[in-house]
Enzyme design. Structure first.
Site, PDB file in Angstrom:
ATOM      1  N   ASP A  12     -54.696 -37.496  31.781  1.00  0.00           N
ATOM      2  CA  ASP A  12     -53.906 -36.832  32.734  1.00  0.00           C
ATOM      3  C   ASP A  12     -54.719 -35.791  33.713  1.00  0.00           C
ATOM      4  OD1 ASP A  12     -54.452 -34.483  31.552  1.00  0.00           O
ATOM      5  OD2 ASP A  12     -52.380 -33.848  31.187  1.00  0.00           O
ATOM      6  N   HIS A  13     -54.160 -35.175  34.555  1.00  0.00           N
ATOM      7  CA  HIS A  13     -54.838 -34.410  35.851  1.00  0.00           C
ATOM      8  C   HIS A  13     -55.872 -33.577  35.190  1.00  0.00           C
ATOM      9  CE1 HIS A  13     -51.198 -32.302  34.690  1.00  0.00           C
ATOM     10  NE2 HIS A  13     -52.148 -31.145  35.209  1.00  0.00           N
ATOM     11  N   GLY A  70     -55.582 -31.672  28.877  1.00  0.00           N
ATOM     12  CA  GLY A  70     -56.240 -30.589  28.659  1.00  0.00           C
ATOM     13  C   GLY A  70     -56.735 -30.049  27.305  1.00  0.00           C
ATOM     14  N   THR A  71     -55.811 -30.248  26.396  1.00  0.00           N
ATOM     15  CA  THR A  71     -56.187 -29.896  25.009  1.00  0.00           C
ATOM     16  C   THR A  71     -56.323 -31.086  24.154  1.00  0.00           C
ATOM     17  OG1 THR A  71     -53.755 -29.608  24.387  1.00  0.00           O
ATOM     18  CG2 THR A  71     -54.886 -27.694  24.954  1.00  0.00           C
ATOM     19  N   GLY A  72     -55.804 -32.339  24.425  1.00  0.00           N
ATOM     20  CA  GLY A  72     -56.159 -33.232  23.725  1.00  0.00           C
ATOM     21  C   GLY A  72     -54.467 -33.495  22.682  1.00  0.00           C
ATOM     22  N   GLY A  74     -51.115 -33.141  23.331  1.00  0.00           N
ATOM     23  CA  GLY A  74     -50.096 -33.813  24.112  1.00  0.00           C
ATOM     24  C   GLY A  74     -50.330 -35.297  23.696  1.00  0.00           C
ATOM     25  N   HIS A 102     -63.020 -42.822   7.277  1.00  0.00           N
ATOM     26  CA  HIS A 102     -61.865 -42.848   6.055  1.00  0.00           C
ATOM     27  C   HIS A 102     -60.653 -43.113   6.662  1.00  0.00           C
ATOM     28  CE1 HIS A 102     -63.735 -39.932   3.111  1.00  0.00           C
ATOM     29  NE2 HIS A 102     -64.668 -40.972   3.206  1.00  0.00           N
ATOM     30  N   ASN A 103     -60.429 -43.010   7.924  1.00  0.00           N
ATOM     31  CA  ASN A 103     -58.908 -43.240   8.906  1.00  0.00           C
ATOM     32  C   ASN A 103     -59.238 -44.335   9.549  1.00  0.00           C
ATOM     33  OD1 ASN A 103     -59.761 -39.874   9.138  1.00  0.00           O
ATOM     34  ND2 ASN A 103     -57.968 -40.624   7.887  1.00  0.00           N
ATOM     35  N   ARG A 113     -60.161 -29.726  28.526  1.00  0.00           N
ATOM     36  CA  ARG A 113     -60.262 -28.349  28.490  1.00  0.00           C
ATOM     37  C   ARG A 113     -60.605 -27.460  27.316  1.00  0.00           C
ATOM     38  NH1 ARG A 113     -54.423 -27.547  31.725  1.00  0.00           N
ATOM     39  NH2 ARG A 113     -54.924 -28.145  33.717  1.00  0.00           N
ATOM     40  N   ARG A 136     -60.554 -47.792  -1.083  1.00  0.00           N
ATOM     41  CA  ARG A 136     -59.523 -47.126  -1.122  1.00  0.00           C
ATOM     42  C   ARG A 136     -58.929 -46.608   0.049  1.00  0.00           C
ATOM     43  NH1 ARG A 136     -63.816 -43.963  -1.774  1.00  0.00           N
ATOM     44  NH2 ARG A 136     -63.954 -41.758  -1.083  1.00  0.00           N
ATOM     45  N   HIS A 137     -59.743 -46.279   1.077  1.00  0.00           N
ATOM     46  CA  HIS A 137     -58.984 -45.919   2.304  1.00  0.00           C
ATOM     47  C   HIS A 137     -58.093 -46.676   3.053  1.00  0.00           C
ATOM     48  CE1 HIS A 137     -61.921 -42.879   1.877  1.00  0.00           C
ATOM     49  NE2 HIS A 137     -62.789 -43.447   1.665  1.00  0.00           N
TER      50      HIS A 137
END
Ligand code: RB5
Length: 151
Positions: A12-13, A70-72, A74, A102-103, A113, A136-137
């Site tokens: 985003d912006h 901004g924060t990741g 959303g 693992h994921n 930000r 196992r993962h």
């Protein structure tokens, strides 16, 4: 050996500048990048771009995606609603490495930000180079992979 799998990227912006830097870095590594937008500073709604990228990873058009806002937060909320998407919001090297080992994270989320560009590039590098350990993962991932929206 860095992975050369094409990557779809969106933001985003609040994180356009960082997206451009990440794109530049990926292209320098010889990785094909599909840019889903946005571009420029005009205010947009992060779900519009998160959905574009996450749906392309969910339906297998791209094996890897990167989202930035901004924060990741959303973007990671949006992305993890999609079936087969394992989005990891990371701001440290240990977590990004574990998100692969693992994921088997297939979508990296960054907060433009929250972290600086140098760390962002390092996170992308480690995310691309770190292999999934399987075993196992994998059976743990199998328990939730099919959940969520299919597109
Ligand atoms: C935009 O102001 C901001 O809310 C967005 O970039 C993101 O941080 C949302 O989670």
């Amino acid at each position: 050996m860095p992975e050369k799998t094409p990557v779809i990227i969106g933001c985003d912006h609040a994180a356009c500048d960082m997206k451009e830097k990440v794109k530049e870095y990926l292209e320098e590594q010889g990785i094909t990048v599909e840019d889903a937008g946005t571009s420029g500073e005009e205010s947009v709604d992060y779900p519009d771009f998160g959905i574009k990228v996450a749906s392309a990873v969910s339906n297998g058009t791209f094996k890897r995606g990167i989202l930035l806002c901004g924060t990741g937060l959303g973007m990671s909320m949006v992305a993890n609603r999609f079936s087969n998407v394992r989005a990891a919001l990371c701001s440290d090297i240990f977590s990004v490495a574990m998100s692969r080992q693992h994921n088997d994270s297939n979508l990296l989320v960054l907060g433009g930000r929250v972290i600086g560009e140098t760390l962002a590039m390092e996170l992308v590098k480690v995310w691309l180079e770190t292999e999934f350990e399987g075993g196992r993962h994998q059976s743990r991932l199998d328990k939730f992979n099919g959940l969520g929206e299919t597109v």
